[in-house]
Design an enzyme around this catalytic site. Structure first.
Site, mmCIF file in Angstrom:
data_model
loop_
_atom_site.group_PDB
_atom_site.id
_atom_site.type_symbol
_atom_site.label_atom_id
_atom_site.label_comp_id
_atom_site.label_asym_id
_atom_site.label_seq_id
_atom_site.Cartn_x
_atom_site.Cartn_y
_atom_site.Cartn_z
ATOM 1 N N ALA A 79 -5.592 6.871 7.534
ATOM 2 C CA ALA A 79 -4.929 7.468 8.701
ATOM 3 C C ALA A 79 -3.743 8.333 8.278
ATOM 4 O O ALA A 79 -3.031 8.011 7.327
ATOM 5 C CB ALA A 79 -4.456 6.361 9.639
ATOM 6 N N LEU A 146 -2.780 3.695 5.744
ATOM 7 C CA LEU A 146 -2.277 5.067 5.778
ATOM 8 C C LEU A 146 -2.692 5.861 4.536
ATOM 9 O O LEU A 146 -2.522 5.398 3.409
ATOM 10 C CB LEU A 146 -0.757 5.077 5.884
ATOM 11 N N CYS A 147 -3.183 7.064 4.781
ATOM 12 C CA CYS A 147 -3.578 7.952 3.678
ATOM 13 C C CYS A 147 -2.461 8.124 2.661
ATOM 14 O O CYS A 147 -2.698 8.086 1.448
ATOM 15 C CB CYS A 147 -3.979 9.307 4.256
ATOM 16 N N PHE A 148 -1.228 8.302 3.166
ATOM 17 C CA PHE A 148 -0.141 8.636 2.242
ATOM 18 C C PHE A 148 0.405 7.427 1.488
ATOM 19 O O PHE A 148 1.284 7.567 0.641
ATOM 20 C CB PHE A 148 0.964 9.421 2.960
ATOM 21 N N LYS A 162 3.610 10.633 -2.494
ATOM 22 C CA LYS A 162 2.457 11.494 -2.229
ATOM 23 C C LYS A 162 2.838 12.488 -1.135
ATOM 24 O O LYS A 162 3.326 12.085 -0.071
ATOM 25 C CB LYS A 162 1.271 10.638 -1.779
#
Lengths: 271, 131
Positions: A79, A146-148, A162
């Site tokens: 996400a 979370l993607c980050f 990131k």
């Protein structure tokens, strides 16, 4: 040599469902003789986009106090909270050279390399995660929601943060790549730093006090233009394309073109 | 009975289907070793439902690897009669044995003539070699 035409669309802020619908329609309508499309866009409200295999039930209870909208992406990965960041999408019509299953590693790598090199030119020490020394203390976990907070080899990292991640989707008609480039820390999710925050943290005191000589005092629009240029260079390296100064400036024009059903291409071929 | 890749038919999008044996109309469907190699580090797979009718060329499921979602296409038309429902939790099986233990679904074939439009092993191998 034949260069495939490519166009840039710059869209105004829209809702999550509008933004995702546009990308889906651009991918679905791609044809072999259509141009490559780079779309740069923003969101009219902080929006959490969920990876294709994530569900709303997985959103951690109480995350960010619920002050965000949600939408599902067609691309994979984790996400992303879209707030003070730049979102891009690339649609490349089906081409056997791109392969038909799995990730296009070349496109990930090329786009990220171009932004990495640009940030280095600006004085920021950006690198791929695969070349870095990221430690677990920043939750470098591929299973994070979370993607980050996840890490994959070509994610762009600055001082263990990131700042750029991308994801893809293949279809019979082509390849869609989404990406998010963090510009500033979000008030909704303040544990993630943007490129502007990292420039600021890199400032060093000199004899006259704090220097900001390496910190671009750019507006979002200026970062958007800079990012767009870097992504264009990255796409060129993979596809041998030529950027066409199309009259189709945003997605509303090209989608209207698609819906009219014209048989010709929406941008002139540049041989 | 062990399935040999040489005996299968293929789509150019790297799905395989077994040709039903004499007296049967059930075919097994999966993705090829080449596809598994391209996908690299599979993390998610969605499957169709038993009873679902699928036409040749339609998507029957999706896979995610390295943040990329890819559809899987059905080689022939038919009705899904069985799915390998444990596979999404053990995707590493595909790396080890994509043609047997890594089968994805079984379908009741509607039109056997559709096998004629698929690639045989030699043609499929040539396609893979060209990548």
């Amino acid at each position: 040599m034949h260069f495939k035409p490519a166009i840039v669309l710059i869209d105004p802020p829209m809702s999550g469902s509008e933004n995702m619908s546009i990308d889906e329609r651009l991918l679905a309508s791609a044809k072999p003789d259509w141009p490559i499309i780079l779309r740069i866009y923003a969101w009219n409200f902080p929006t959490l986009s969920l990876g294709h295999f994530q569900s709303e039930q997985e959103v951690p209870h109480g995350l960010f106090g619920g002050r965000f909208a949600t939408v599902k992406r067609k691309t994979g990965g984790g996400a992303i909270l879209h707030d003070h960041e730049i979102t891009y999408s690339i649609v490349i019509p089906a081409d056997e050279q791109m392969g038909e299953k799995g990730p296009s590693e070349r496109l990930y790598r090329s786009v990220h390399s171009s932004i990495r090199d640009g940030l280095r030119d600006l004085g920021l020490d950006a690198e791929f995660h695969e070349n870095g020394t990221c430690t677990r203390d920043l939750s470098c976990d591929r299973d994070s929601f979370l993607c980050f907070l996840r890490r994959s080899p070509v994610d762009l990292i600055v001082n263990q943060h990131k700042i750029l991640g991308s994801a893809q989707r293949r279809s019979r008609t082509g390849l869609l790549q989404h990406g998010s480039f963090l510009i500033r820390r979000s008030e909704v999710l303040d544990c993630l730093s943007g490129v502007h925050d990292l420039f600021a943290s890199q400032m060093q005191p000199d004899s006259s006090g704090w220097t900001s000589s390496t910190v671009p005092a750019w507006s979002v629009e200026e970062w958007q233009a800079w990012t767009c240029g870097k992504i264009q260079r990255g796409i060129e390296d993979v596809t041998k394309c030529s950027w066409v100064d199309s009259e189709l400036k945003d997605s509303s024009h090209i989608l209207r073109f698609v819906e009219v059903g014209s048989g010709s291409t929406p941008a002139a071929t540049d041989d | 009975m062990s399935i040999k890749p040489e005996s299968l038919k293929y789509l150019d999008s790297h799905e395989w289907v077994s040709v039903p044996t004499e007296g049967s109309d059930i075919a097994t469907v999966g993705i090829s070793e080449f596809a598994v190699t391209q996908l690299n580090d599979l993390v998610f797979m969605s499957l169709p439902s038993v009873g679902q009718e699928i036409r040749a060329g339609d998507e029957f499921g999706e896979v995610e690897s390295v943040k990329a979602v890819s559809p899987m296409y059905c080689p022939v038309s038919g009705t899904v009669v069985e799915i390998h429902d444990g596979l999404p939790d053990q995707l590493e099986i595909l790396n080890q044995d994509p043609y047997n233990a890594g089968w994805i679904m079984k379908i009741r074939v509607k039109d056997e003539s559709e096998f004629g439009g698929l690639l045989d092993w030699q043609a499929y191998k040539k396609l893979c070699d060209s990548h």
